[in-house]
Design a protein around this motif. Structure first.
Motif, PDB file in Angstrom:
ATOM      1  N   PHE A 132       1.435  -0.860  -0.153  1.00 14.87           N
ATOM      2  CA  PHE A 132       0.474  -0.235   0.030  1.00 14.87           C
ATOM      3  C   PHE A 132       1.152   1.599   0.161  1.00 14.87           C
ATOM      4  O   PHE A 132      -0.234   2.115  -1.070  1.00 14.87           O
ATOM      5  CB  PHE A 132      -0.566  -0.090   1.251  1.00 14.87           C
ATOM      6  N   GLU A 133       1.628   1.429   0.801  1.00 15.37           N
ATOM      7  CA  GLU A 133       2.813   2.194   0.852  1.00 15.37           C
ATOM      8  C   GLU A 133       3.416   3.353  -0.328  1.00 15.37           C
ATOM      9  O   GLU A 133       3.779   4.144  -0.724  1.00 15.37           O
ATOM     10  CB  GLU A 133       4.105   2.941   2.235  1.00 15.37           C
ATOM     11  N   ARG A 162       3.234   5.967  -2.832  1.00 14.68           N
ATOM     12  CA  ARG A 162       3.900   7.141  -3.297  1.00 14.68           C
ATOM     13  C   ARG A 162       4.122   6.784  -4.810  1.00 14.68           C
ATOM     14  O   ARG A 162       3.952   7.873  -4.961  1.00 14.68           O
ATOM     15  CB  ARG A 162       4.956   6.304  -2.873  1.00 14.68           C
ATOM     16  N   PHE A 163       3.712   6.418  -5.494  1.00 17.37           N
ATOM     17  CA  PHE A 163       3.951   5.740  -6.685  1.00 17.37           C
ATOM     18  C   PHE A 163       2.959   6.531  -7.720  1.00 17.37           C
ATOM     19  O   PHE A 163       3.082   7.393  -7.882  1.00 17.37           O
ATOM     20  CB  PHE A 163       3.587   4.520  -6.949  1.00 17.37           C
ATOM     21  N   TYR A 164       1.558   6.632  -7.331  1.00 15.81           N
ATOM     22  CA  TYR A 164       0.371   7.019  -7.314  1.00 15.81           C
ATOM     23  C   TYR A 164       0.830   8.828  -7.761  1.00 15.81           C
ATOM     24  O   TYR A 164      -0.001   9.336  -8.163  1.00 15.81           O
ATOM     25  CB  TYR A 164      -0.734   6.593  -7.533  1.00 15.81           C
ATOM     26  N   THR A 165       1.474   8.914  -6.228  1.00 14.87           N
ATOM     27  CA  THR A 165       1.252  10.010  -5.820  1.00 14.87           C
ATOM     28  C   THR A 165       2.311  11.153  -6.480  1.00 14.87           C
ATOM     29  O   THR A 165       1.948  12.145  -7.057  1.00 14.87           O
ATOM     30  CB  THR A 165       1.054  10.767  -3.676  1.00 14.87           C
ATOM     31  N   THR A 166       3.475  10.212  -6.900  1.00 12.01           N
ATOM     32  CA  THR A 166       4.487  11.008  -7.466  1.00 12.01           C
ATOM     33  C   THR A 166       4.278  10.902  -9.000  1.00 12.01           C
ATOM     34  O   THR A 166       4.120  12.220  -9.737  1.00 12.01           O
ATOM     35  CB  THR A 166       5.760   9.947  -7.661  1.00 12.01           C
ATOM     36  N   VAL A 167       3.980  10.232 -10.190  1.00  8.77           N
ATOM     37  CA  VAL A 167       3.546  10.333 -11.101  1.00  8.77           C
ATOM     38  C   VAL A 167       1.875  10.974 -11.624  1.00  8.77           C
ATOM     39  O   VAL A 167       1.498  11.481 -12.649  1.00  8.77           O
ATOM     40  CB  VAL A 167       3.544   8.568 -12.360  1.00  8.77           C
ATOM     41  N   LEU A 168       0.841  11.158 -10.612  1.00 10.51           N
ATOM     42  CA  LEU A 168      -0.279  11.753 -10.410  1.00 10.51           C
ATOM     43  C   LEU A 168       0.026  13.184 -10.932  1.00 10.51           C
ATOM     44  O   LEU A 168      -1.282  13.789 -11.012  1.00 10.51           O
ATOM     45  CB  LEU A 168      -1.359  10.912 -10.243  1.00 10.51           C
ATOM     46  N   THR A 169       0.634  13.751  -9.788  1.00 11.48           N
ATOM     47  CA  THR A 169       0.540  14.686  -9.486  1.00 11.48           C
ATOM     48  C   THR A 169       0.624  15.916 -10.300  1.00 11.48           C
ATOM     49  O   THR A 169       0.043  17.150 -10.907  1.00 11.48           O
ATOM     50  CB  THR A 169       1.952  15.135  -8.321  1.00 11.48           C
ATOM     51  N   ILE A 185      -6.916   2.675   1.529  1.00 14.07           N
ATOM     52  CA  ILE A 185      -6.835   2.701   1.035  1.00 14.07           C
ATOM     53  C   ILE A 185      -6.720   4.729   0.549  1.00 14.07           C
ATOM     54  O   ILE A 185      -7.116   4.791   1.257  1.00 14.07           O
ATOM     55  CB  ILE A 185      -8.718   2.656   0.210  1.00 14.07           C
ATOM     56  N   ALA A 186      -6.397   4.688  -0.542  1.00 11.37           N
ATOM     57  CA  ALA A 186      -6.377   5.914  -0.962  1.00 11.37           C
ATOM     58  C   ALA A 186      -7.406   5.898  -2.191  1.00 11.37           C
ATOM     59  O   ALA A 186      -7.064   5.221  -3.721  1.00 11.37           O
ATOM     60  CB  ALA A 186      -4.751   6.331  -1.490  1.00 11.37           C
ATOM     61  N   ALA A 187      -7.217   7.307  -2.693  1.00 13.97           N
ATOM     62  CA  ALA A 187      -8.302   7.547  -4.819  1.00 13.97           C
ATOM     63  C   ALA A 187      -7.201   8.953  -4.868  1.00 13.97           C
ATOM     64  O   ALA A 187      -7.365   9.699  -3.727  1.00 13.97           O
ATOM     65  CB  ALA A 187      -9.250   7.898  -3.847  1.00 13.97           C
ATOM     66  N   ALA A 205      -5.360  -1.933  -0.398  1.00 13.33           N
ATOM     67  CA  ALA A 205      -4.599  -3.435   0.130  1.00 13.33           C
ATOM     68  C   ALA A 205      -5.690  -3.294   0.848  1.00 13.33           C
ATOM     69  O   ALA A 205      -5.680  -3.839   2.141  1.00 13.33           O
ATOM     70  CB  ALA A 205      -3.121  -2.685   0.389  1.00 13.33           C
ATOM     71  N   ASP A 206      -6.888  -4.676   0.148  1.00 13.45           N
ATOM     72  CA  ASP A 206      -7.798  -4.901   1.728  1.00 13.45           C
ATOM     73  C   ASP A 206      -8.035  -6.343   1.853  1.00 13.45           C
ATOM     74  O   ASP A 206      -9.005  -6.916   2.151  1.00 13.45           O
ATOM     75  CB  ASP A 206      -8.708  -3.887   0.915  1.00 13.45           C
ATOM     76  N   GLY A 207      -6.917  -7.058   1.369  1.00 13.32           N
ATOM     77  CA  GLY A 207      -6.775  -8.634   1.401  1.00 13.32           C
ATOM     78  C   GLY A 207      -7.658  -9.394   0.245  1.00 13.32           C
ATOM     79  O   GLY A 207      -7.736 -10.274   0.253  1.00 13.32           O
TER      80      GLY A 207
END
Length: 119
Positions: free
Chosen positions: A12-13, A17-24, A39-41, A49-51
């Motif tokens: 999850f972490e 980080r990846f999606y925050t980096t590339v979507l910004t 969960i992050a959106a 990452a909910d199993g």
């Protein structure tokens, strides 16, 4: 055609980080996250990452306002050490003006930024 998309991730972490980096660079910011529920959106796109089973071999293309945003998406990912899956450029195989770049997310999914350059 769709309302929202969620992909399940292994770490999850690392994925956050990846999606925050590339979507910004595409103008998308982390709008919702719950570290406890894992969960992050970013707008209509989310990770979890909910199993439940992890998403594999997924290709997600994010819209970019212009070619410079595609370049910035790719450069942000490369500078952060993420794996290249296709540097920025026109992809005539799709259509004239299709300008995209591709990176692998931490789970190996093909993540793209694209500008269609249509009038």
């Amino acid at each position: 055609m769709f309302d929202h998309v969620t992909i399940r991730v292994t770490d999850f972490e690392a994925s956050k980080r990846f999606y925050t980096t590339v979507l910004t660079p595409l103008g998308a910011s982390l709008g919702f996250y719950d570290d406890e529920k894992r969960i992050a959106a970013w707008g209509d796109f989310a990770i979890a990452a909910d199993g439940k089973p992890v998403a594999q071999n997924v290709h997600v293309a994010f819209s970019a306002r212009d070619n410079a945003a595609v370049d910035a998406f790719w450069r942000a990912g490369i500078d952060a050490g993420y794996a290249d899956n296709g540097s920025p450029g026109e992809r005539l195989v799709y259509h004239a003006g299709y300008y995209g770049a591709f990176l692998f997310d931490p789970d190996g999914n093909n993540i793209e930024a694209v500008c269609h350059n249509r009038s």
